[in-house]
Design an enzyme around this catalytic site. Structure first.
Site, PDB file in Angstrom:
ATOM      1  N   GLY A 141       0.791  -1.224   0.000  1.00  0.00           N
ATOM      2  CA  GLY A 141       0.000   0.000   0.000  1.00  0.00           C
ATOM      3  C   GLY A 141       0.819   1.268   0.000  1.00  0.00           C
ATOM      4  O   GLY A 141       0.325   2.326  -0.377  1.00  0.00           O
TER       5      GLY A 141
ATOM      6  N   SER B 215       5.551   1.523  -2.657  1.00  0.00           N
ATOM      7  CA  SER B 215       6.985   1.251  -2.779  1.00  0.00           C
ATOM      8  C   SER B 215       7.361   0.862  -4.200  1.00  0.00           C
ATOM      9  O   SER B 215       8.455   1.183  -4.656  1.00  0.00           O
ATOM     10  CB  SER B 215       7.406   0.167  -1.791  1.00  0.00           C
TER      11      SER B 215
ATOM     12  N   SER C 120      10.511   0.205   7.688  1.00  0.00           N
ATOM     13  CA  SER C 120      10.703   1.431   6.884  1.00  0.00           C
ATOM     14  C   SER C 120      11.931   1.336   5.996  1.00  0.00           C
ATOM     15  O   SER C 120      12.613   2.314   5.757  1.00  0.00           O
ATOM     16  CB  SER C 120      10.829   2.660   7.797  1.00  0.00           C
TER      17      SER C 120
ATOM     18  N   THR D 180      12.527   1.925   0.722  1.00  0.00           N
ATOM     19  CA  THR D 180      13.130   2.974  -0.104  1.00  0.00           C
ATOM     20  C   THR D 180      14.649   2.966   0.043  1.00  0.00           C
ATOM     21  O   THR D 180      15.386   3.054  -0.938  1.00  0.00           O
ATOM     22  CB  THR D 180      12.562   4.348   0.289  1.00  0.00           C
TER      23      THR D 180
ATOM     24  N   ALA E 253      17.840   9.394  -0.452  1.00  0.00           N
ATOM     25  CA  ALA E 253      16.598   9.045   0.241  1.00  0.00           C
ATOM     26  C   ALA E 253      16.853   8.179   1.471  1.00  0.00           C
ATOM     27  O   ALA E 253      17.807   7.407   1.514  1.00  0.00           O
ATOM     28  CB  ALA E 253      15.666   8.313  -0.709  1.00  0.00           C
ATOM     29  N   LYS E 254      15.986   8.329   2.466  1.00  0.00           N
ATOM     30  CA  LYS E 254      16.021   7.462   3.640  1.00  0.00           C
ATOM     31  C   LYS E 254      14.729   6.635   3.692  1.00  0.00           C
ATOM     32  O   LYS E 254      14.660   5.562   3.107  1.00  0.00           O
ATOM     33  CB  LYS E 254      16.228   8.295   4.902  1.00  0.00           C
TER      34      LYS E 254
ATOM     35  N   GLU F 212       7.183   4.166   8.909  1.00  0.00           N
ATOM     36  CA  GLU F 212       6.805   4.066  10.316  1.00  0.00           C
ATOM     37  C   GLU F 212       6.860   5.388  11.081  1.00  0.00           C
ATOM     38  O   GLU F 212       5.985   5.645  11.902  1.00  0.00           O
ATOM     39  CB  GLU F 212       7.707   3.051  11.015  1.00  0.00           C
TER      40      GLU F 212
END
Lengths: 464, 159, 295, 348
Positions: D46, D49, D87, D90, D284-285, D289
């Site tokens: 959802g 990703s 998380s 990414t 990106a990180k 969450e």
């Protein structure tokens, strides 16, 4: 109405459907409208860079058309429906399971108990969870038997015919009680404290001694359910080479496959796991639940078997968020700098480990907050209780400890007469700050986030 | 068995189902219209929302028999071959859905709202969606998309 | 759901005839929002379900000589959309609006809400505060009784298995009576009431309470009146203190229980507050209204 | 009477597993028309990703997002991935994807270099073209290069790579170590109205400033934040699984387990803090969450600000809030503190 009769009636109806004069009755499969009609791609997105674009989701249109196929939307020829009988008792020995009456029901194709599961244990870090309980029940949502039948309703009614004889055992429900030496053991002879973590940095006593004020408080949080809108669902089926395919609402198929192969004692290359699109996860769909059950029922019956959790089972028989009891003791200087912080966390682990070790670790590491504190001691325990399993849930303990450290922070600010924004800015990490585990942090923007949020909110203006 | 004959997504259809069959079960199993989802089976979540005679209902709380002779519209009947419904289009543009499971129900609720009220306020949109639980989105982008779809529908009306 | 048979009624009389034939092993299906949920959880299925949803004479809202008549099959949405109700008794609209969500209000009926008779029913208090009466049809004909006598206990009414609730009538004298309904739930959407309260009142030219009626929901086995609070207010000058005191008295008249949703004490606190607020709001709705209903 | 309050909370949150290996692998295949296929073992649950991963692959290959088709979530087809958890998608799967795309691109560059008469390291991929750095007019369409690679050179442009966040185990006695590769930071500010007679809390507004490194897709980041906040509100005020004294759940249904509906949600203002993490794919990180981490804290601080009552246990139900208000009055707090602006209640 008799179930056998109903099944026959269904077949008769299907015969009747072949009558050309009854064409209207033929179950209609509306052909999906072949979108997109246009094949042109909007100009703006033809260009790179791709990163930073508000690109639309390829699954967005399918979602909006109702064409996304979740597990429960899949059917296979001859597919059966499985249901799991839940214990409804928090702690007990299983003396006897009588499935004969259920097996005799028309429409029931197979019944499964825990004893038939080749390796009846799984779990992402500790393999302490049975697929279906065979000797002992650890919490009320545990499965004790399963049925595959031609309809879901028959399967449900068959569950009622399965007789399970229990010898009730004392249940331990409170984690602090469960920590005591004389508490009943959830998984005897193992201790109820099944994982522990400690972080020590600096000299806590010295820090408290140097503090102008010391604040102490206890915070606690509740058990929370993920509530994915799509309940856990899976379908199992075998081919003639003895290869198993499982369609399942899993967010982590690699581990899922490992656990399925392990519980069924199969080489991993004989297990094929497909997760299609998962209808919400939030941490609750990162380990197997009923996959080995549908697989074994499919094996017994030679037919595809689907199982979908009821909404009730989502609550009682999937994982939940850890309730945590959190004790904070903080020493601060007159001007609001945190000099020492001691944290003790008691996590209610429920009946099985699941993702508790990860949750324990993250909660413990994060518990001092995003602040420069020279002297820290954080200690965390996770404790078995005879309650619903607690596992991974969005934030792994972080929302709980954040509630505690940020509530505590405001109480300190108020007592010292410092603005809540200001006290945070005085203590917040910056580039190169050292975390409680001694890690040098990079790309740290907590101050920026504080300042930007305050600016956006109008923090200064709203102060009168 | 109960004979149910209805106008389903614009076409006359019939099915023969056991009397205790819910509308949702009939749609999903007899007609393979799986857009409406079973999320709770007791009318709390709204994932099974469809329109019966233009009114949004929980398909899990109606017997199939009750729609005999009536008009049923499901998410599958909302778009035509030429066009997506503006709500569907806006939901795609705004990424209003994440896991998407609640989506068909939310979109049907939005469609019912806009049929009744072409220019809803944000509180009215919130009220119209309160029977559709969503765990992913916080409803925010749904509300934005519904406002946008309303604008487009009103412009169409004027044109 | 477990298997059952469905029989359809054409109209009220047909339904009563079928009930006589099928009772007691029959359940009446109106909106279905409670009934089907019960069936899904019940250990046994009913033998027969009598589907009355097509009985047109049980629907609709109209003004009769007796007063405002609401058919038992009128849905909560019907009530909310009825110009008659919106104009004369907006509190009924407010109450209907707090029930479930759009989908359940489109299905659920006023009659069903009253017959299911859960203590927290949201349509009850306003009707009780307006001294509504109900018509019940059975093999022996029709009878009328006050709504308060219709309720017996949690999920229990005076209806016999062969009887049918036909309509709800708000007596003419109370049509237009300033009334207010407030509900306190655990969230704003789709909430069950922890407490719900309705107050109706007239105000005479001396600014005193006339015929104040206070009804409390979810704090006793059925919806109840608060007669002591009403008696206290009757003829009293309208003041904030009087309304607060009435709230305190009403809280004492309730018999709330403690359950997982809230403690009895908290429910009492809420009654005091909500009673006062409904009185205040009802007073605010008064604009030169005199007893007798003429504006 | 309704009393208004505001509360602030900040947080930090790590990306990926605590020390434990949590690798992702990815394969990128460039087709003969310059489009590409990405194989990933992660699952779309959802968050979007797959869209983000397509954007990362596209960026590296110099093509458009919809030029990349993502195949996921099939153990027979897709490479190993630790999954949609922590998380990490990414950052970890994104890094693997970028590295895989880079390898496929290297093959394209090797093929293109002699065609353009330069060294491979003088090339860049942009706008569906492979071009010479600083001489963009010297270029070939990526489709032509890919076709040439596949059918003339016989060197299919396929890249596979994996990524595992670097960590250092924590000392069992002191916990000292580097448990995570990177962290994100965020602040949320909540504005609430508290009814001081019933304890009812209405969340009016939440401002959320979140760091996720580079926002690969800001729209999806906003969606994550908005959704995370709704979960945070449930945690703060409403949601709780309750047990009877025998350990059986009392409210295992959506009627009595109170999660936020559309009517319970405030106005949300999302702010993405500019940030770049050199260890992440294009900086990106992650964001999944952390979005629900500070919400409850901010709301509880806002309640405290509004009525001076501290609720120490979640959820802060109206009953608990009222009890805390009463207690704070008993404790000699003659006046309710923090009531900068008392606003009229519904009944006034």
């Amino acid at each position: 109405m008799n179930d056998k009769l109903r099944v026959t009636e269904k077949e008769l109806t299907q015969e009747a459907l072949r009558d050309p004069t009854e064409a209207l009755r033929v179950p209609v499969v509306t052909p999906p409208v072949p979108y997109p009609i246009e094949t042109l791609v909007p100009e703006v997105r033809q260009q790179t860079p791709a990163v930073g674009q508000r690109a639309t989701r390829p699954d967005g249109r399918l979602h909006g058309l109702g064409q996304t196929r979740y597990i429960d939307d899949l059917t296979f020829p001859g597919m059966l429906h499985a249901k799991i009988k839940r214990a409804g008792i928090a702690s007990a020995l299983i003396k006897r399971i009588d499935t004969s009456e259920a097996e005799a029901m028309p429409g029931v194709m197979a019944v499964l108990t825990g004893r038939e599961i080749p390796v009846n244990s799984f779990g992402p870090s500790l393999q302490d969870q049975p697929v279906l309980c065979d000797e002992r029940v650890f919490h009320a949502g545990d499965g004790v038997a399963a049925v595959a039948a031609v309809t879901e309703q028959i399967a449900l009614e068959a569950l009622e015919k399965i007789k399970v004889e229990y010898e009730p055992l004392p249940a331990v429900l409170d984690p602090l009680e469960a920590m005591k030496d004389d508490a009943p053991k959830v998984h005897p002879p193992a201790s109820n404290i099944y994982s522990h973590k400690i972080i020590k940095k600096g000299d806590l006593e010295k820090g408290f001694a140097e503090s102008d004020h010391i604040f102490e408080a206890r915070f606690s949080t509740q058990m929370v359910e993920h509530v994915p809108l799509e309940p856990h669902a899976s379908i199992g089926m075998w081919d003639s080479n003895g290869r198993l395919t499982v369609y399942s609402s899993l967010g982590r198929i690699t581990l899922g496959r490992t656990d399925i192969a392990r519980t069924l004692r199969l080489p991993i290359n004989r297990v094929h796991v497909v997760a299609t699109i998962v209808g919400g996860n939030f941490g609750g769909k990162n380990e197997i639940t009923q996959e080995p059950v549908v697989a074994l029922l499919a094996k017994k019956t030679g037919r595809p078997v689907k199982a979908v959790y009821s909404r009730g089972e989502e609550f009682t028989s999937s994982t939940t968020r850890h309730p945590i009891i959190m004790d904070y003791k903080t020493g601060v200087s007159r001007d609001g700098r945190i000099l020492a912080r001691q944290v003790k966390l008691y996590l209610d682990g429920g009946a099985y480990c699941s993702w508790s070790e990860t949750t324990l670790g993250k909660a413990c590491i994060l518990s001092p907050g995003p602040y420069n504190i020279e002297n820290v001691e954080a200690e965390a325990f996770v404790i078995y209780t005879n309650k619903t399993v607690t596992g991974a849930m969005r934030g792994f303990g972080a929302p709980q400890v954040c509630f505690a450290y940020e509530s505590h922070m405001d109480d300190i600010a108020k007592a010292l007469g410092i603005d809540p924004l200001e006290i945070r800015l005085r203590n917040a990490f910056s580039e190169g700050s050292i975390s409680p585990t001694g890690q040098v942090l990079h790309s740290v923007v907590v101050r920026e986030s504080l300042e930007r949020a305050a600016e956006r909110y109008g923090w200064q203006e709203s102060q009168s | 068995m109960t004979e149910v004959k209805m106008k389903l997504n614009g076409e006359t259809r019939s099915a023969s189902v056991p009397p205790e069959t819910t509308l949702l079960k009939m749609l999903r199993e007899s007609f393979n219209l799986t857009g409406a989802k079973l999320g709770c089976d007791v009318g709390d979540c709204g994932a099974c929302t469809v329109l019966v005679d233009g009114m949004s209902v929980n398909a899990c709380l109606m017997l199939a028999n009750q729609v005999d002779g009536r008009e049923v519209l499901t998410i599958e009947g909302l778009a035509t071959v030429e066009y997506l419904h503006p709500v569907q289009e806006a939901f795609e543009t705004f990424a209003s859905l994440q896991c998407g499971f609640c989506g068909p129900g939310v979109i049907m609720s939005a469609k019912a709202l806009l049929d009744e009220n072409p220019d809803p306020t944000i509180p009215e949109i919130r009220d119209a969606l309160s029977g559709n639980l969503c765990r992913c989105t916080g409803y925010t982008k749904m509300i934005e998309a519904i406002q946008d779809a309303a604008r487009i529908l009103r412009a169409k009306e004027h044109a | 759901m477990r298997g059952f048979k469905v029989v359809e009624a054409r109209d009220a009389n047909h339904a009563v005839a079928l009930l006589a034939e099928l009772a007691p092993s029959v359940k009446v299906l109106a909106g279905g929002t409670d009934l089907l949920v019960d069936f899904k959880h019940a250990p046994h299925a009913p033998e027969v379900v009598l589907d009355i949803t097509r009985a047109e004479d049980l629907k609709g809202v109209s003004m009769t000589d007796a007063g405002l008549r609401i058919g038992a099959l009128a849905t909560h949405t019907d009530i909310m959309r009825s110009p008659l109700v919106r104009e004369s008794l907006p509190a009924l609209v407010d109450a209907a609006h707090t029930i479930g969500a759009v989908q359940t209000r489109n299905l659920g009926t006023l009659g069903g809400n009253l017959v299911t008779c859960v203590p927290s029913m949201d349509s009850g208090p306003t009707l009780v505060a307006l001294e509504a009466r109900v018509t019940v049809a059975g093999p022996g004909g029709r009878r009328e009784l006050p709504l308060t006598e219709f309720f017996v206990g949690p999920r229990k009414t005076v209806l016999k298995p062969d009887e049918l609730l036909v309509d709800i009538i708000i007596p003419k004298k109370n049509v237009g009576k300033p009334t207010d309904f407030l509900k306190f739930g655990l969230r704003k959407g789709q909430a069950l009431a922890l407490v719900n309260v309705a107050s109706s009142l007239w105000v005479d030219p001396k600014k005193t309470f006339v015929e104040p009626r206070i009804a409390l929901g979810a704090v006793a086995p059925t919806v109840i009146r608060a007669p002591e609070a009403e008696a206290y207010l009757e003829g009293k000058k309208i003041t904030p203190e009087a309304m607060s005191e009435a709230g305190r008295i009403a809280a004492g008249e309730a018999r709330p229980i403690s359950d997982f949703r809230a403690s009895a004490q908290y429910r009492r606190d809420l009654i005091a507050v909500l009673t006062r607020r409904t009185l205040e709001n009802a007073c605010a709705r008064v604009q030169d209204v005199r007893p007798g209903g003429s504006k | 009477m309704k009393r208004r309050g505001r509360g602030i909370a900040c947080m930090w949150y790590p990306i990926g597993f605590t020390v434990a290996a949590n690798p992702s692998a990815a394969t990128v295949k460039v087709n003969e028309d310059g489009t590409a296929t990405l194989l990933t073992g992660t699952v779309e649950t959802g968050q979007g990703s797959l869209t983000v991963l397509a954007q990362i692959a596209a960026e590296e290959l110099g093509v458009a997002t919809e030029d990349v088709h993502v195949v996921s979530a099939d153990t027979d087809v897709t490479p190993m991935d630790t999954g949609a958890i922590a998380s990490r998608t990414t950052y970890v799967t994104g890094n693997a994807t970028r590295l895989a795309a880079e390898k496929a691109k290297a093959i394209l560059f090797n093929v293109a270099a002699p065609m353009l008469g330069v060294r491979p390291d003088q090339l860049e991929a942009r706008d569906r073209k492979i071009q010479v750095k600083r001489f963009p007019q010297r270029q070939l369409p990526i489709s032509q290069v890919a076709h040439h690679a596949l059918f003339v050179k016989g060197d299919p442009p396929i890249g596979s790579a994996s990524f595992n966040p670097p960590t250092v185990a924590m000392d069992p006695e002191t916990g000292q170590g580097l448990p995570f590769a990177t962290y994100v930071y965020a602040t949320q500010i909540a504005e609430v109205d508290v009814d001081d007679e019933t304890g009812e809390v209405e969340v009016l507004r939440i401002v959320a400033s979140h760091d996720c490194g580079t926002a690969i897709n800001p729209m999806l980041v906003e969606g994550q934040i908005e959704g995370g906040i709704s979960m945070g509100i449930g945690l703060a005020l409403q949601e709780e699984i309750l047990f009877d004294d025998k350990g059986r759940q009392i409210n295992p249904n959506l009627t009595n387990y109170i999660m936020p509906t559309s009517l319970d949600m405030p106005e949300i203002e999302v702010d993405i803090v500019p940030s770049y993490d050199p260890t992440g794919p294009f900086g990106a990180k992650g964001v999944g969450e952390p979005t629900s981490v500070p919400t409850a804290a901010a709301i509880l601080n806002a309640i405290h600000d509004a009525v001076g009552a501290r609720v120490h246990s979640l959820p802060a139900t109206a009953e608990k809030v009222l009890a805390a208000i009463k207690e704070s009055r008993v404790q000699g707090t003659k006046q309710l503190p923090g009531t900068r602006r008392a606003i009229a209640g519904p009944a006034a």
